[in-house]
Structure formats: structure tokens, C-alpha cells
Motif scaffolding. Structure first.
Motif, mmCIF file in Angstrom:
data_model
loop_
_atom_site.group_PDB
_atom_site.id
_atom_site.type_symbol
_atom_site.label_atom_id
_atom_site.label_comp_id
_atom_site.label_asym_id
_atom_site.label_seq_id
_atom_site.Cartn_x
_atom_site.Cartn_y
_atom_site.Cartn_z
ATOM 1 N N GLN A 230 0.828 -1.205 0.000
ATOM 2 C CA GLN A 230 0.000 0.000 0.000
ATOM 3 C C GLN A 230 0.861 1.252 0.000
ATOM 4 O O GLN A 230 0.532 2.242 -0.675
ATOM 5 C CB GLN A 230 -0.935 -0.006 1.212
ATOM 6 C CG GLN A 230 -2.035 -1.049 1.178
ATOM 7 C CD GLN A 230 -3.168 -0.662 0.247
ATOM 8 O OE1 GLN A 230 -3.244 0.459 -0.240
ATOM 9 N NE2 GLN A 230 -4.066 -1.585 -0.020
ATOM 10 N N PHE A 231 1.955 1.236 0.751
ATOM 11 C CA PHE A 231 2.845 2.390 0.767
ATOM 12 C C PHE A 231 3.465 2.622 -0.604
ATOM 13 O O PHE A 231 3.531 3.760 -1.093
ATOM 14 C CB PHE A 231 3.944 2.202 1.815
ATOM 15 C CG PHE A 231 3.760 3.060 3.025
ATOM 16 C CD1 PHE A 231 3.885 4.445 2.949
ATOM 17 C CD2 PHE A 231 3.455 2.495 4.249
ATOM 18 C CE1 PHE A 231 3.709 5.236 4.063
ATOM 19 C CE2 PHE A 231 3.276 3.278 5.371
ATOM 20 C CZ PHE A 231 3.405 4.659 5.289
ATOM 21 N N ILE A 232 3.928 1.552 -1.228
ATOM 22 C CA ILE A 232 4.537 1.698 -2.554
ATOM 23 C C ILE A 232 3.507 2.229 -3.550
ATOM 24 O O ILE A 232 3.805 3.117 -4.361
ATOM 25 C CB ILE A 232 5.125 0.354 -3.011
ATOM 26 C CG1 ILE A 232 6.315 -0.026 -2.131
ATOM 27 C CG2 ILE A 232 5.554 0.424 -4.479
ATOM 28 C CD1 ILE A 232 6.890 -1.398 -2.425
ATOM 29 N N THR A 233 2.298 1.690 -3.500
ATOM 30 C CA THR A 233 1.241 2.169 -4.399
ATOM 31 C C THR A 233 0.930 3.635 -4.150
ATOM 32 O O THR A 233 0.773 4.418 -5.093
ATOM 33 C CB THR A 233 -0.028 1.322 -4.206
ATOM 34 O OG1 THR A 233 0.263 -0.053 -4.488
ATOM 35 C CG2 THR A 233 -1.138 1.792 -5.141
ATOM 36 N N GLY A 234 0.843 4.016 -2.872
ATOM 37 C CA GLY A 234 0.543 5.408 -2.548
ATOM 38 C C GLY A 234 1.644 6.353 -2.988
ATOM 39 O O GLY A 234 1.368 7.437 -3.519
ATOM 40 N N LEU A 235 2.895 5.961 -2.796
ATOM 41 C CA LEU A 235 4.004 6.829 -3.181
ATOM 42 C C LEU A 235 4.136 6.958 -4.691
ATOM 43 O O LEU A 235 4.664 7.959 -5.185
ATOM 44 C CB LEU A 235 5.314 6.280 -2.598
ATOM 45 C CG LEU A 235 5.455 6.365 -1.075
ATOM 46 C CD1 LEU A 235 6.675 5.577 -0.612
ATOM 47 C CD2 LEU A 235 5.562 7.811 -0.612
ATOM 48 N N GLN A 236 3.666 5.961 -5.437
ATOM 49 C CA GLN A 236 3.774 5.994 -6.896
ATOM 50 C C GLN A 236 2.495 6.466 -7.581
ATOM 51 O O GLN A 236 2.447 6.495 -8.813
ATOM 52 C CB GLN A 236 4.133 4.598 -7.415
ATOM 53 C CG GLN A 236 5.505 4.114 -7.002
ATOM 54 C CD GLN A 236 5.808 2.727 -7.516
ATOM 55 O OE1 GLN A 236 4.898 1.935 -7.775
ATOM 56 N NE2 GLN A 236 7.085 2.403 -7.677
ATOM 57 N N SER A 237 1.489 6.826 -6.824
ATOM 58 C CA SER A 237 0.187 7.162 -7.413
ATOM 59 C C SER A 237 0.307 8.346 -8.370
ATOM 60 O O SER A 237 1.006 9.321 -8.105
ATOM 61 C CB SER A 237 -0.829 7.481 -6.320
ATOM 62 O OG SER A 237 -1.161 6.325 -5.597
ATOM 63 N N PHE A 238 -0.408 8.231 -9.467
ATOM 64 C CA PHE A 238 -0.375 9.275 -10.495
ATOM 65 C C PHE A 238 -1.717 9.432 -11.192
ATOM 66 O O PHE A 238 -2.285 10.525 -11.247
ATOM 67 C CB PHE A 238 0.714 8.942 -11.521
ATOM 68 C CG PHE A 238 0.534 9.624 -12.845
ATOM 69 C CD1 PHE A 238 0.826 10.970 -12.974
ATOM 70 C CD2 PHE A 238 0.070 8.941 -13.955
ATOM 71 C CE1 PHE A 238 0.650 11.618 -14.187
ATOM 72 C CE2 PHE A 238 -0.102 9.565 -15.169
ATOM 73 C CZ PHE A 238 0.190 10.919 -15.281
ATOM 74 N N ALA A 239 -2.258 8.326 -11.705
ATOM 75 C CA ALA A 239 -3.429 8.398 -12.581
ATOM 76 C C ALA A 239 -4.650 8.963 -11.864
ATOM 77 O O ALA A 239 -5.352 9.830 -12.398
ATOM 78 C CB ALA A 239 -3.738 7.017 -13.155
ATOM 79 N N LEU A 240 -4.938 8.475 -10.662
ATOM 80 C CA LEU A 240 -6.143 8.921 -9.953
ATOM 81 C C LEU A 240 -6.088 10.411 -9.666
ATOM 82 O O LEU A 240 -7.081 11.128 -9.858
ATOM 83 C CB LEU A 240 -6.302 8.130 -8.653
ATOM 84 C CG LEU A 240 -7.552 8.457 -7.831
ATOM 85 C CD1 LEU A 240 -8.804 8.032 -8.598
ATOM 86 C CD2 LEU A 240 -7.511 7.761 -6.481
ATOM 87 N N ILE A 241 -4.934 10.901 -9.223
ATOM 88 C CA ILE A 241 -4.798 12.331 -8.935
ATOM 89 C C ILE A 241 -4.924 13.143 -10.209
ATOM 90 O O ILE A 241 -5.569 14.202 -10.230
ATOM 91 C CB ILE A 241 -3.446 12.594 -8.248
ATOM 92 C CG1 ILE A 241 -3.412 11.906 -6.887
ATOM 93 C CG2 ILE A 241 -3.199 14.086 -8.075
ATOM 94 C CD1 ILE A 241 -2.090 12.025 -6.177
ATOM 95 N N ASN A 242 -4.352 12.654 -11.284
ATOM 96 C CA ASN A 242 -4.422 13.367 -12.557
ATOM 97 C C ASN A 242 -5.855 13.461 -13.067
ATOM 98 O O ASN A 242 -6.278 14.490 -13.605
ATOM 99 C CB ASN A 242 -3.541 12.665 -13.587
ATOM 100 C CG ASN A 242 -3.312 13.497 -14.825
ATOM 101 O OD1 ASN A 242 -3.192 14.711 -14.750
ATOM 102 N ND2 ASN A 242 -3.236 12.846 -15.973
ATOM 103 N N VAL A 243 -6.634 12.390 -12.879
ATOM 104 C CA VAL A 243 -8.019 12.384 -13.344
ATOM 105 C C VAL A 243 -8.895 13.293 -12.488
ATOM 106 O O VAL A 243 -9.713 14.064 -13.003
ATOM 107 C CB VAL A 243 -8.575 10.944 -13.333
ATOM 108 C CG1 VAL A 243 -10.082 10.935 -13.579
ATOM 109 C CG2 VAL A 243 -7.873 10.104 -14.394
ATOM 110 N N MET A 244 -8.725 13.218 -11.160
ATOM 111 C CA MET A 244 -9.644 13.913 -10.265
ATOM 112 C C MET A 244 -9.319 15.390 -10.078
ATOM 113 O O MET A 244 -10.227 16.185 -9.784
ATOM 114 C CB MET A 244 -9.659 13.219 -8.898
ATOM 115 C CG MET A 244 -10.246 11.819 -8.920
ATOM 116 S SD MET A 244 -10.442 11.138 -7.264
ATOM 117 C CE MET A 244 -11.650 12.258 -6.563
ATOM 118 N N THR A 245 -8.050 15.769 -10.212
ATOM 119 C CA THR A 245 -7.669 17.134 -9.839
ATOM 120 C C THR A 245 -7.142 17.969 -10.989
ATOM 121 O O THR A 245 -6.756 19.126 -10.763
ATOM 122 C CB THR A 245 -6.596 17.093 -8.738
ATOM 123 O OG1 THR A 245 -5.404 16.496 -9.262
ATOM 124 C CG2 THR A 245 -7.072 16.287 -7.545
#
Length: 303
Positions: A230-245
Motif C-alpha cells: 500500500q505504501f509503494i502504491t501510494g508513493l507511486q500514485s499518479f493516474a487517480l490524482i491526474n483524473v480527479m484534480t
């Protein structure tokens, strides 16, 4: 006699080794083409200036890219890297607590397969679909504000207010990733022998004591795996933030390291800064992962 038979044995071992490497060749080629070569190229770019077009234009600059990342006035440390850590910590905290609670409840319910499937559905749904649905739900005239208004509360600018934008996306990321954690923790709960619970019941231990003294210690390997992934996924997150914000807005309130790398490389054409940021993020991920392994092993040794 031993030396006479050693030759054929060594020859057979060499043939076996050659056959083994022959079967490993496709995997080794895949690793070289898609992992090793890009990694070496990224190391080169992290110490260069390059706009991403002609390889002849690569200009070595040493450690200047890393210096620029942490120079005064740079936004990489604050808010980008800070947002990344807050995003990862918030995602892990919500997903872990929620998954542990739900996995414990599901373990005591009927039709467990149905419940696990329902909670796993967000995982198989595309990130773009999840992000757009929640984006409309967070909208000023969306479902969530409609519920708040129906309860007599004021509307909240979830994604438009810098103070609420990052927590709003964290909730969505945690919700979307909770299904995998539930499956892993449920499997961990199933692996705990019933004899421990029966012995605790005979001793008159309460539900809270059983959970703290039996369930949590024996669930530690599953919890460690969930925390790290979960930490690795959270630190690498990109797509969801790009779509929502829309590119980390409002301002840089939701801008994270992976999104910053994308913008530096593809929007501003600075592949050197993007590669340097990637290595900084890699070091952060390694440090957090090692820290979690050390912490869990220490707790395991103390218990």
C-alpha cells in the motif's frame, strides 16, 4: 576412479546449466530491454539536460539536477514530496484500518465469497472510471453535497479547496485499494488455527484481548505485506490524482512526485529533472520499505 567419473558429471552439469539459461533467456531479455536499459538511461538522464528529442542533445550536468530539486524556491520538497508522503500515509492508514475491520467482520459472516467479491470490484475497475465517478460525486451539485444539504449542512468544495482536495483524493485511493488488502487479511485470518481461539475462550479471554493477543500477532506477516504494498502504491500514485484534480490542482495542493515527474518530462521537456526526481522517490520508497521491515521484525521479536 573419482577423477575419472568427474569429467562426465561436470559435462552433464554444464549441459544442464546451458539448458537452464536457454529457458531463462526470454525472461532475461525482457528484464534487459524493459528494466535494465531504461534504468541505465534514467541514471544518465538524471545527470544530464535533455529535452526528449535528439539523443545528441544530451548535455551532462553532473549533480545539478538534484541540486535544483532541493534549491531554495523549488516546489519539489514542499509541497510535492510532502504531499506524496501525506498521501501515502493517509491511504495506508485508512485502507489498513478499514480492511482489517471489514476482513474481521467478513470472517464471521455467511456468503464470505460474495462480500470479498463486492469489495474487490474497485480493483478491477479502471482508475479513470473510478476517478470520474468520485469527481462527480464530490462536485458542488454532486451526490455527497446533496446528502450534506439534505442534512442541513453546507456544501463542501472537496476538490476545489486546497485544504480538502488532498484528503478527498486520499479517501478515494484508500477505498479503491481496500479490496486487495481485504483478500490478503482474510486469507491471513483463515490461516490462524482455531485451537488458539478455543484455548482463549476456555481461559475466559474477552474479544478485545483475543484480538490483541492472538489475531494481531499472528496476522503480522499479512499486515506487513499490506503495509509495504500500500505504501509503494501510494508513493507511486499518479493516474487517480491526474483524473480527479486536473494536474495536481488547485495550485499544487494535490501535486505528488509521480505527477511532478510526468509534468517535468512531458509538459516542460526537462527529462533530467524528471529522472532525478524519480531517483529521489526511489530512495524514499526503499527507506520506508526497509523501515517497515525493521519495525515489524522488532515488534515480532518483542512479542
Amino acid at each position: 576412479m573419482a577423477s575419472a567419473g568427474g569429467g562426465p558429471v561436470r559435462a552433464a552439469r554444464r549441459r544442464q546449466t546451458a539448458v537452464a539459461y536457454l529457458f531463462l533467456t526470454p525472461a532475461l531479455l525482457f528484464f534487459a530491454v524493459f528494466l535494465a536499459l531504461p534504468l541505465l538511461f534514467a541514471v544518465l538522464l538524471a545527470q544530464s539536460r535533455w529535452a526528449g528529442f535528439d539523443l545528441a542533445d544530451i548535455e551532462p550536468v553532473g549533480m545539478a539536477n538534484f541540486t535544483d530539486l532541493f534549491a531554495r524556491g523549488s516546489t519539489f520538497l514542499t509541497p510535492v514530496l510532502t504531499n506524496t508522503l501525506l498521501y501515502a500515509v493517509g491511504t495506508v492508514a485508512i485502507a489498513l484500518i478499514g480492511a482489517l475491520t471489514l476482513a474481521t467482520c467478513i470472517d464471521n459472516l455467511r456468503f464470505q465469497g460474495l462480500w470479498r467479491t463486492l469489495y474487490f470490484l474497485p480493483i478491477v475497475t479502471t482508475v479513470v472510471a473510478v476517478g470520474n465517478v468520485w469527481k462527480y460525486m464530490y462536485a458542488p451539485g454532486g451526490l455527497i453535497n446533496g446528502v450534506l444539504n439534505g442534512l442541513g449542512l453546507h456544501s463542501v468544495a472537496f476538490l476545489q479547496d486546497p485544504g480538502t482536495a488532498l484528503p478527498s483524493v486520499v479517501v478515494v485511493q484508500a477505498w479503491a485499494s481496500m479490496g486487495t488488502a481485504i483478500l490478503i487479511l482474510t486469507a491471513g485470518l483463515k490461516s490462524i488455527p482455531e485451537a488458539y481461539y478455543e484455548a482463549a475462550e476456555l481461559d475466559g479471554a474477552g474479544a478485545g484481548t483475543v484480538f490483541r493477543r492472538i489475531t494481531l500477532p499472528l496476522l503480522r506477516p499479512s499486515l506487513l505485506f499490506v503495509c509495504i504494498t500500500q505504501f509503494i502504491t501510494g508513493l507511486q500514485s499518479f493516474a487517480l490524482i491526474n483524473v480527479m484534480t486536473d494536474d495536481g490542482g488547485p495550485g499544487d495542493a494535490t501535486n505528488v512526485a509521480a505527477l511532478e515527474m510526468y509534468q517535468q518530462a512531458f509538459r516542460y521537456g526537462d527529462w533530467g529533472i524528471a529522472s532525478a526526481a524519480a531517483f529521489v522517490l526511489f530512495l524514499v520508497i526503499v527507506a520506508i520499505t526497509v523501515g517497515q521491515l525493521w519495525l515489524f521484525r522488532r515488534k515480532g521479536g518483542e512479542s
